[in-house]
Design a protein around this motif. Sequence first.
Motif, mmCIF file in Angstrom:
data_model
loop_
_atom_site.group_PDB
_atom_site.id
_atom_site.type_symbol
_atom_site.label_atom_id
_atom_site.label_comp_id
_atom_site.label_asym_id
_atom_site.label_seq_id
_atom_site.Cartn_x
_atom_site.Cartn_y
_atom_site.Cartn_z
ATOM 1 N N LEU A 288 30.743 9.853 -14.917
ATOM 2 C CA LEU A 288 30.039 8.800 -14.187
ATOM 3 C C LEU A 288 28.830 9.355 -13.428
ATOM 4 C CD1 LEU A 288 33.037 6.721 -12.780
ATOM 5 C CD2 LEU A 288 31.440 6.042 -14.581
ATOM 6 N N ALA A 289 28.965 10.556 -12.880
ATOM 7 C CA ALA A 289 27.826 11.180 -12.212
ATOM 8 C C ALA A 289 26.681 11.397 -13.203
ATOM 9 C CB ALA A 289 28.254 12.503 -11.579
ATOM 10 N N THR A 290 27.011 11.841 -14.404
ATOM 11 C CA THR A 290 25.998 12.048 -15.435
ATOM 12 C C THR A 290 25.255 10.747 -15.727
ATOM 13 O OG1 THR A 290 27.339 13.776 -16.462
ATOM 14 C CG2 THR A 290 25.605 12.816 -17.810
ATOM 15 N N LEU A 291 25.995 9.647 -15.856
ATOM 16 C CA LEU A 291 25.378 8.371 -16.209
ATOM 17 C C LEU A 291 24.458 7.851 -15.120
ATOM 18 C CD1 LEU A 291 28.390 6.501 -17.887
ATOM 19 C CD2 LEU A 291 26.619 7.909 -18.958
ATOM 20 N N ASP A 292 24.707 8.226 -13.864
ATOM 21 C CA ASP A 292 23.897 7.730 -12.753
ATOM 22 C C ASP A 292 22.870 8.757 -12.274
ATOM 23 O OD1 ASP A 292 23.556 5.389 -10.989
ATOM 24 O OD2 ASP A 292 25.704 5.137 -11.267
ATOM 25 N N ASN A 293 22.652 9.823 -13.076
ATOM 26 C CA ASN A 293 21.715 10.882 -12.693
ATOM 27 C C ASN A 293 22.081 11.514 -11.351
ATOM 28 O OD1 ASN A 293 20.220 10.803 -15.003
ATOM 29 N ND2 ASN A 293 18.435 9.795 -14.114
ATOM 30 N N ALA A 294 23.380 11.634 -11.111
ATOM 31 C CA ALA A 294 23.867 12.252 -9.883
ATOM 32 C C ALA A 294 24.535 13.584 -10.210
ATOM 33 C CB ALA A 294 24.858 11.329 -9.180
ATOM 34 N N LYS A 295 24.654 14.441 -9.210
ATOM 35 C CA LYS A 295 25.340 15.717 -9.392
ATOM 36 C C LYS A 295 26.840 15.593 -9.143
ATOM 37 C CE LYS A 295 21.365 18.558 -8.012
ATOM 38 N NZ LYS A 295 20.847 19.525 -6.996
ATOM 39 N N TYR A 296 27.224 14.658 -8.280
ATOM 40 C CA TYR A 296 28.619 14.579 -7.859
ATOM 41 C C TYR A 296 29.122 13.134 -7.904
ATOM 42 C CZ TYR A 296 26.804 18.864 -5.727
ATOM 43 O OH TYR A 296 26.171 20.066 -5.513
ATOM 44 N N GLY A 297 30.382 12.988 -8.289
ATOM 45 C CA GLY A 297 31.026 11.685 -8.290
ATOM 46 C C GLY A 297 32.426 11.785 -7.724
ATOM 47 N N MET B 163 39.172 -0.002 -9.249
ATOM 48 C CA MET B 163 38.724 1.347 -8.900
ATOM 49 C C MET B 163 37.297 1.280 -8.361
ATOM 50 S SD MET B 163 38.521 4.789 -11.317
ATOM 51 C CE MET B 163 40.032 4.382 -12.167
ATOM 52 N N GLY B 164 36.906 2.292 -7.611
ATOM 53 C CA GLY B 164 35.532 2.415 -7.129
ATOM 54 C C GLY B 164 35.039 3.835 -7.306
ATOM 55 N N VAL B 165 33.734 4.029 -7.178
ATOM 56 C CA VAL B 165 33.165 5.375 -7.278
ATOM 57 C C VAL B 165 32.002 5.498 -6.303
ATOM 58 C CG1 VAL B 165 31.506 4.804 -9.123
ATOM 59 C CG2 VAL B 165 32.353 7.165 -8.892
ATOM 60 N N VAL B 166 31.843 6.697 -5.749
ATOM 61 C CA VAL B 166 30.687 7.059 -4.929
ATOM 62 C C VAL B 166 29.986 8.211 -5.623
ATOM 63 C CG1 VAL B 166 29.861 7.902 -2.699
ATOM 64 C CG2 VAL B 166 31.837 6.370 -2.791
ATOM 65 N N LEU B 167 28.667 8.112 -5.751
ATOM 66 C CA LEU B 167 27.871 9.118 -6.436
ATOM 67 C C LEU B 167 26.781 9.623 -5.504
ATOM 68 C CD1 LEU B 167 27.726 6.690 -9.332
ATOM 69 C CD2 LEU B 167 28.768 8.929 -9.658
ATOM 70 N N THR B 168 26.476 10.920 -5.577
ATOM 71 C CA THR B 168 25.463 11.487 -4.694
ATOM 72 C C THR B 168 24.908 12.784 -5.276
ATOM 73 O OG1 THR B 168 25.008 12.204 -2.415
ATOM 74 C CG2 THR B 168 27.143 12.815 -3.340
ATOM 75 N N ASN B 169 23.731 13.158 -4.806
ATOM 76 C CA ASN B 169 23.157 14.476 -5.124
ATOM 77 C C ASN B 169 23.271 15.428 -3.941
ATOM 78 O OD1 ASN B 169 22.377 14.156 -7.786
ATOM 79 N ND2 ASN B 169 20.357 13.348 -7.281
ATOM 80 N N ASN B 170 23.807 14.935 -2.836
ATOM 81 C CA ASN B 170 23.883 15.704 -1.593
ATOM 82 C C ASN B 170 25.217 16.441 -1.525
ATOM 83 O OD1 ASN B 170 24.431 16.317 1.229
ATOM 84 N ND2 ASN B 170 22.642 15.057 1.720
ATOM 85 N N LYS B 171 25.165 17.771 -1.612
ATOM 86 C CA LYS B 171 26.389 18.583 -1.627
ATOM 87 C C LYS B 171 27.170 18.439 -0.326
ATOM 88 C CE LYS B 171 29.087 21.944 -3.300
ATOM 89 N NZ LYS B 171 29.925 22.347 -2.172
#
Length: 390
Positions: A71-80, A214-222
């Motif tokens: 899911l992170a890949t699909l949203d151009n995020a590093k982390y999911g 279900m839910g998901v949170v995506l971010t690029n912030n480590k």
Amino acid sequence: MSGENGYLPEPKGFATAAIHAFQDPEQWSSMAVVTPMVASTTFKQYGPAHYKQFEYGRSGNPNRNVLENCLATLDNAKYGLCWASGLGATMGIASLFKAGDHIICGDDVYGGTNRLFNKVCTKLGLEISFVHETKIESAIKENTKLIWIESLTNPTLKVIDIPAIAAIARKHKVLLAVDSTFVTPYFQRPIDFGADLVVHSITKYINGHSDVIMGVVLTNNKDLYDQLKFLQNSMGIVPAPFDCYQVTRSIKTLALRMKQHMKNSLEVAKFLETHPKVEKVLHPGRPSHPQHELYKKLTSGCSGMLTFYLKNASLEHSQRFLSSLKVFTLAESLGGYESLAELPSVMTHASVPEDQRKVLNITDNMIRLSVGLEDAEDLISDLQQALEKV
């Protein structure tokens, strides 16, 4: 997959990533093409506190790991990070803050989000302001920590200018969270526009089969990821392995499904715009929508969501219309393969205070449709026969 950390080598299209990212059969001893289901709640350790990758099911699971990374890949995020529900994901983000902190929330959001912020987070000492998107900057205070918006609002389908709000958030050093459930990563990736956090109710389009919450949170912030990972484990708001397995299966057809949702909803909207018993139709993909040009600028397409108002209709008229539907199902939720219809004023947004509903024009003649994957002509015929009974 081949490539660092399981990413596909460039170029990678959306559908290719949905099918293959982090799902290389060679990572499993069985070489299974379909990601194996791992139900175990605990994992053997080499020695005390010396484990291979997973130690306890709440802290991590192979199926959840695959889904979060894909899911992170699909949203151009590093982390999911996946949560037990979309509201669970929202609560995880709210728990980043302490009593006395201020959150600005868009005035037109999912009723459950309004209820969580208004009835739960305030009890924990958080200060919440529901603000029109054009007045967000003027609402920022010294204790403001987060701006929460929906990329396409629920249920009035306002298009939010994410880049403009992101610029305000950066200027004031405030985090920006975007709920993009209605749009999906297939049509828009809010992180590309400057969002710090992206939220989806996976229950809706991403799973698309009305059988998983279900839910998901995506971010690029480590740093944000580490804090949320701690909260996910500490609060225990995690999805079951089987649900993660189901969603990993579902996203393989997400691209195909979203194309058909868009096609069907545009045809349904076009029909409703010409019907004499319909006062107004709100669909961002139609030129009649007041923010149609902005939507085209920010997205590559539209989902199956549309809202319309019955002309000169009372609550009784709306109830009669909804009860007369035969292909559309009268039910809450959205984003599944089946078409749904509902009355926000007494269903999904009943928890929104009455005065706020009045300002947002969430009236008893407002109908929200989630247009599914049935044949468009059957959906239009169903709406036609129901409208004749109003």
